[in-house]
Design an enzyme around this catalytic site. Structure first.
Site, PDB file in Angstrom:
ATOM      1  N   GLU A 203       2.050   1.767  -3.369  1.00 21.92           N
ATOM      2  CA  GLU A 203       0.966   2.118  -4.353  1.00 21.92           C
ATOM      3  C   GLU A 203       0.761   3.566  -3.959  1.00 21.92           C
ATOM      4  OE1 GLU A 203      -3.456   0.295  -4.968  1.00 21.92           O
ATOM      5  OE2 GLU A 203      -2.966   0.660  -3.061  1.00 21.92           O
TER       6      GLU A 203
ATOM      7  N   SER B  17      14.561  15.232   2.607  1.00 25.54           N
ATOM      8  CA  SER B  17      15.340  14.186   3.079  1.00 25.54           C
ATOM      9  C   SER B  17      14.759  12.995   3.829  1.00 25.54           C
ATOM     10  CB  SER B  17      16.238  14.950   3.924  1.00 25.54           C
ATOM     11  OG  SER B  17      17.311  13.991   4.803  1.00 25.54           O
TER      12      SER B  17
ATOM     13  N   ARG C 285       0.877  -1.156  -0.052  1.00 25.16           N
ATOM     14  CA  ARG C 285      -0.058  -0.074   0.013  1.00 25.16           C
ATOM     15  C   ARG C 285       0.873   1.360   0.026  1.00 25.16           C
ATOM     16  NH1 ARG C 285      -2.599  -2.922  -2.103  1.00 25.16           N
ATOM     17  NH2 ARG C 285      -4.492  -3.783  -1.280  1.00 25.16           N
TER      18      ARG C 285
END
Length: 149
Positions: A93, A116, A90
């Protein structure tokens, strides 16, 4: 002994002792983020020597494992890409769907650069919701502008 073997020892000891990551964090370090301590125990960050000593004592780890917990790790290794674990996928995704949007919005606000992942903080909390509890992740990374030479 390898760093991966240390991670397996940590996970086994955590399981056998019935500890949570929160409990481990509280016993290993009060000054370092629970996210960093957990990441270190899983092989993605390193512990300070005093933290490694506390972790080794808490989890009955051998001296070699204690030393390896203080060494700079090889970071960012996933077993495969894309990841197959549903929770980790996920996040993959999210980057696939929102990565270009995050890039555009960050660079519109800050200019040409990156956020960063080294000078970085992250918190995780549970947000109660009547439709089902929600996971709240907050990430804060220093903006690093690209330099022209």
């Amino acid at each position: 002994m390898t760093r991966a073997e240390v991670t397996e020892l940590v996970l086994c000891a955590k399981r056998l002792k019935g500890l949570t990551w929160k409990e481990i964090h509280e016993k290993v370090s009060v000054s370092t983020s629970p996210v960093v301590i957990t990441a270190a125990m899983l092989g993605q960050m390193r512990l300070e020597p005093n933290e490694a000593a506390k972790a080794a004592e808490l989890l009955d780890l051998p001296k070699e494992a204690e030393i390896l917990l203080t060494e700079v790790p090889y970071r960012g290794s996933l077993p495969q890409v894309p990841p197959t674990d549903p929770l980790i996928y996920r996040f993959y995704e999210l980057v696939q769907v929102y990565g270009t949007t995050w890039k555009e919005l960050i660079q519109e606000e800050f200019g040409d650069g990156i956020m960063s992942a080294i000078d970085f903080d992250m918190t995780l909390e549970r947000q109660p919701d009547q439709k089902g509890d929600r996971v709240k992740l907050a990430m804060s990374g220093k903006f690093l502008g690209y330099k022209r030479y």
